[in-house]
Design a protein around this motif. Sequence first.
Motif, PDB file in Angstrom:
ATOM      1  N   LYS A   1      -4.843  58.244 -26.489  1.00 43.53           N
ATOM      2  CA  LYS A   1      -4.737  56.901 -27.059  1.00 43.53           C
ATOM      3  C   LYS A   1      -3.297  56.395 -27.091  1.00 43.53           C
ATOM      4  O   LYS A   1      -3.061  55.185 -27.063  1.00 43.53           O
ATOM      5  N   GLU A   2      -2.352  57.305 -27.165  1.00 46.27           N
ATOM      6  CA  GLU A   2      -0.939  56.896 -27.222  1.00 46.27           C
ATOM      7  C   GLU A   2      -0.387  56.531 -25.846  1.00 46.27           C
ATOM      8  O   GLU A   2       0.766  56.131 -25.728  1.00 46.27           O
ATOM      9  N   LYS A   3      -1.248  56.710 -24.822  1.00 42.02           N
ATOM     10  CA  LYS A   3      -0.884  56.397 -23.439  1.00 42.02           C
ATOM     11  C   LYS A   3       0.362  57.174 -22.978  1.00 42.02           C
ATOM     12  O   LYS A   3       1.198  56.680 -22.219  1.00 42.02           O
ATOM     13  N   GLN A   4       0.481  58.416 -23.481  1.00 43.70           N
ATOM     14  CA  GLN A   4       1.571  59.266 -23.015  1.00 43.70           C
ATOM     15  C   GLN A   4       1.235  59.813 -21.630  1.00 43.70           C
ATOM     16  O   GLN A   4       0.076  59.926 -21.236  1.00 43.70           O
ATOM     17  N   LYS A   5       2.260  60.204 -20.921  1.00 41.28           N
ATOM     18  CA  LYS A   5       2.115  60.627 -19.529  1.00 41.28           C
ATOM     19  C   LYS A   5       1.307  61.912 -19.431  1.00 41.28           C
ATOM     20  O   LYS A   5       1.654  62.934 -20.023  1.00 41.28           O
ATOM     21  N   PHE A   6       0.210  61.868 -18.663  1.00 37.51           N
ATOM     22  CA  PHE A   6      -0.601  63.074 -18.494  1.00 37.51           C
ATOM     23  C   PHE A   6      -0.626  63.571 -17.062  1.00 37.51           C
ATOM     24  O   PHE A   6      -1.165  64.639 -16.769  1.00 37.51           O
ATOM     25  N   ILE A   7      -0.041  62.814 -16.138  1.00 36.57           N
ATOM     26  CA  ILE A   7       0.012  63.253 -14.743  1.00 36.57           C
ATOM     27  C   ILE A   7       1.435  63.094 -14.238  1.00 36.57           C
ATOM     28  O   ILE A   7       2.129  62.130 -14.584  1.00 36.57           O
TER      29      ILE A   7
END
Length: 603
Positions: free
Chosen positions: A235-241
């Motif tokens: 939900k925080e739209k932090q980098k996952f890739i």
Amino acid sequence: MPPRILLCGDVLGRLNQLFKRVSSVNKSAGPFDALLCVGQFFPNSPEQLDELTAYVEGRSQIPIPTYFIGDYGVGAAKVLLAASKDSANRGFKMDGLRVCDNLFWLKGSGNFSLFGLSVAYLSGRKSPEGQQFGTYGQDDVDALRAIAEEPGIVDLFLTNEWPTGVTNRADTSDIPAGFSDSIGSDSTISELVQEIKPRYHIAGTKGIYYAREPYFNVDAVHVTRFIGLASVGNKEKQKFIHALSPTPASTMSSTEIAMKTTNSTLSPYTLVEKGTSPKDVSKRSGEAIADDQYWRYDVSQKRRRHDAGDGEKICFKFVSSGSCPRGEKCNFRHDGDAREQYKRGVCFDFLNKGKCERGPDCSFKHSLQDEGDMPPSRRPGSENTRSKECWFCLSSPSVESHLIISIGENYYLALAKGPLVEDHVLIVPVEHMPSTLSLSSESEVELCRFQNSLKKYCKSQGKEVIFFEWASIRGTHANLQAIPIPSSRAVMVEKAFNLAAQKMGFKFLSKNFDSISDGRKFLKTQADGQSSLFYAEIPGGTILLHQVEEKVRFPAQFGREVLAGLLNMADNADWRNRKQNKEEEMKIVEDFKSRFQEYDPNC
């Protein structure tokens, strides 16, 4: 061109969202060669299983080869149990068990070559419970510590949880808000990363993105970069890739490997944290973690005993490098004599504990060496001292003489310890030499007689025999392995070896010869003493040869693992799974002797 790799944090079963993003990135900035996932791969709730099942059953397609280590979550046990039982996953599977097209489970711990990159991994999470999936055990940790001792640099190290203390000495402005070292961190990983010294360390689990400044490693010229990735769809739209395109260390010059950035810091794991809570101290103090990197772990123990007199143990950093950054503050002994013995090729565990748990798999010496003796890597072919602790020297108290089948002048034949199949034997030189290719031409005549006798014997049993040797420049006492296989499988041997080689990122040199002696004359011309080599002599007069540079990793059990895969005997790939007691071994030897007698060149 360097390989292009995508990295991803906890997937949590959100495969549609992940692969939609991967396809988009692949189209705009690709193509990428592979996707590596860390953190929990499987969903948190049963409601998300349909999405996962669609991919596993082939109704949805995975765009690029995808590897994961987070073998926990809802549905994990069912999917992974099915993958474990799949006949396609038996035997030599260094690069993961296939779950479905383009999806591979990196089980336990290990190291494999991915497009030339050396990738090490630790699957699961630490847990006191012996669960079948989702946790790692002491054996997994010990395997990585063994990998850390091998030559070469690991490019990527994958773990689910973060290493404890990774933010020590880091720029505080870069540390994510709300970061806590007490959740999703593991002190064992801190210990391992100090030993492995990867160029990149990637982890998930915490649900946040963090790219730490590079840090220096103790006793290594290269730096390590840590990357923590957030979960897919957070939900925080932090980098996952995250995308990487690293040049494999094995192809880089020493200057390129040693390059550093201006913001590099000292290692975060050598800093003793102040204000450690009593709870943390009871588990493992920060000082204990720092101390551990100066001592070679006793992997036979399940837990370190800090009250067992550490001062009697030898400092690995001092013995291996001649210096220790902790100086007089080091809790372990700085032994100059041990340093000299280590330089002569003596096993550190032997020096530290008086024994080595790895036995024949260890590539170092297990006896004290006289002044002037050098390891085989420095004086090729010069090692002729019969070690008192050698497993194969006939004069050694460690030799298991009940395994011996036939003795000649220069070679003897013995039952393999923990044989892969019935009639699996070793041809062993009587002289203490690192490779059968190091012996004289006169000795070759006797070796060829043994080989020809075994071929005739196996043919009478409706079988063919495969000979192979791992001739390491760090080798101690050579042995040429001879493994019979059904004649019907003989046509598949070369393909099996070539497939395994392809997975490891190399190609065999293949040559055909009219006789065993001609083939071995060629092999002796290739043994220059400057590099290790693996070779296999297979049916039809073909020799498969691969020369291994010093800094490149190569599994000592490669030949056995390939044949275990060919014969659908995955559980037999590790010789320790096939150990018998002495009485059983004596009976096997006597049975073999009676069958082999008419072919034995020494009868």
